[in-house]
Design an enzyme around this catalytic site. Sequence first.
Site, mmCIF file in Angstrom:
data_model
loop_
_atom_site.group_PDB
_atom_site.id
_atom_site.type_symbol
_atom_site.label_atom_id
_atom_site.label_comp_id
_atom_site.label_asym_id
_atom_site.label_seq_id
_atom_site.Cartn_x
_atom_site.Cartn_y
_atom_site.Cartn_z
ATOM 1 N N THR A 202 0.861 -1.187 0.000
ATOM 2 C CA THR A 202 0.000 0.000 0.000
ATOM 3 C C THR A 202 0.898 1.237 0.000
ATOM 4 O OG1 THR A 202 -1.810 -1.082 1.140
ATOM 5 C CG2 THR A 202 -1.606 1.279 1.509
ATOM 6 N N ASP A 233 -9.033 -0.177 5.358
ATOM 7 C CA ASP A 233 -8.953 1.122 6.044
ATOM 8 C C ASP A 233 -8.516 2.250 5.112
ATOM 9 O OD1 ASP A 233 -6.430 -0.322 5.929
ATOM 10 O OD2 ASP A 233 -5.582 1.381 7.003
#
Length: 336
Positions: A202, A233
Amino acid sequence: MFRSVLCFTLLTFAVPSSAQSSDSPPVVLAIHGGAGTIERGNMTPEREAEYRAALEAALRAGFAVLQEGGSAVDAVAAAIPPMEDAPLFNAGKGAVFTSEASVELDASIMDGATLNAGAVAGVTTIKNPILAARLVMEQSPHVMLTGSGAEAFARQHGLEEVENTYFHTDRRRETLRRVQERERSESGFLQTDPEAWQMTGTVGAVALDQNGHLAAATSTGGMTNKRFGRVGDSPIIAAGTYADDRTCAVSATGHGEYFIRLAIAHDISARMMYLGESVEAAAHTVIHDKLTDLGGTGGVIALDAEGNVAMPFNTSGMYRGTIDAEGNVTVDIYRD
Ligand code: ASP
């Protein structure tokens, strides 16, 4: 706001820091390329060099914008696309596969000056999801758009679209194969160990501009073998991304379910606001106490309005880097 009169030169002389030595220039941009099991023993020198070069390129892209007087939002929006385009990271091209062997991307961005925010989740054809998140923030009354609606909105605004196969790489396909094989032989879908999900990669950025404003952005493919429209998230403001000029800008990476449940990014900001903690103390407590105690893994990059940076993580590595007001780059990968 008093900070709006600060410029880089002034910051260079004015900044005390808990995270850096007192005479070092303030950090103006920090990035991460994901946290997880990243060990020297599993890394070839060539691969490591590729990661370092990609991180430095992203830092320099964001820094160029800041140097020209661009905003913190401009800077994070410039730092993320090179990482989305690099197959090394789990964002854009090279993102991890879902259980259906397709790619679904999530991204978010937040402006610390206004608390405006934008996000997209579960998008499959937008080449650079972070640009779509920015459009949602600036060109719509909403904060998050999902799936085909987000894609239609991005199309209307002229963002580049690609076939889903553009994002596919052999490396991630092989990871999916391994994870699904293990799933068949072990506790399967209920497996919470992030090793089983093979995440890392990420990307995120936090920036401080010449007017003292902060911004944060995060972009991801989520977790390998995710299904049922799972959203992590990263596109959730307060969990994976948060920015408030009064406290800090945060981008997170790790096992998203834990980051959502702990509202990690906002919690760091809230500790600074309500407890008066430094960015370093707040980020450290949230990662090493709260996240770790709950059994979650990952890390954050967090930058305050004075250029103090904290980059704690509880995994063996986190791709990460900073650039200071004088253009000095630091890139790190491992815990030690
Ligand atoms: N936080 C991301 C998610 O859960 C994954 C990661 O950061 O590696 O979707």
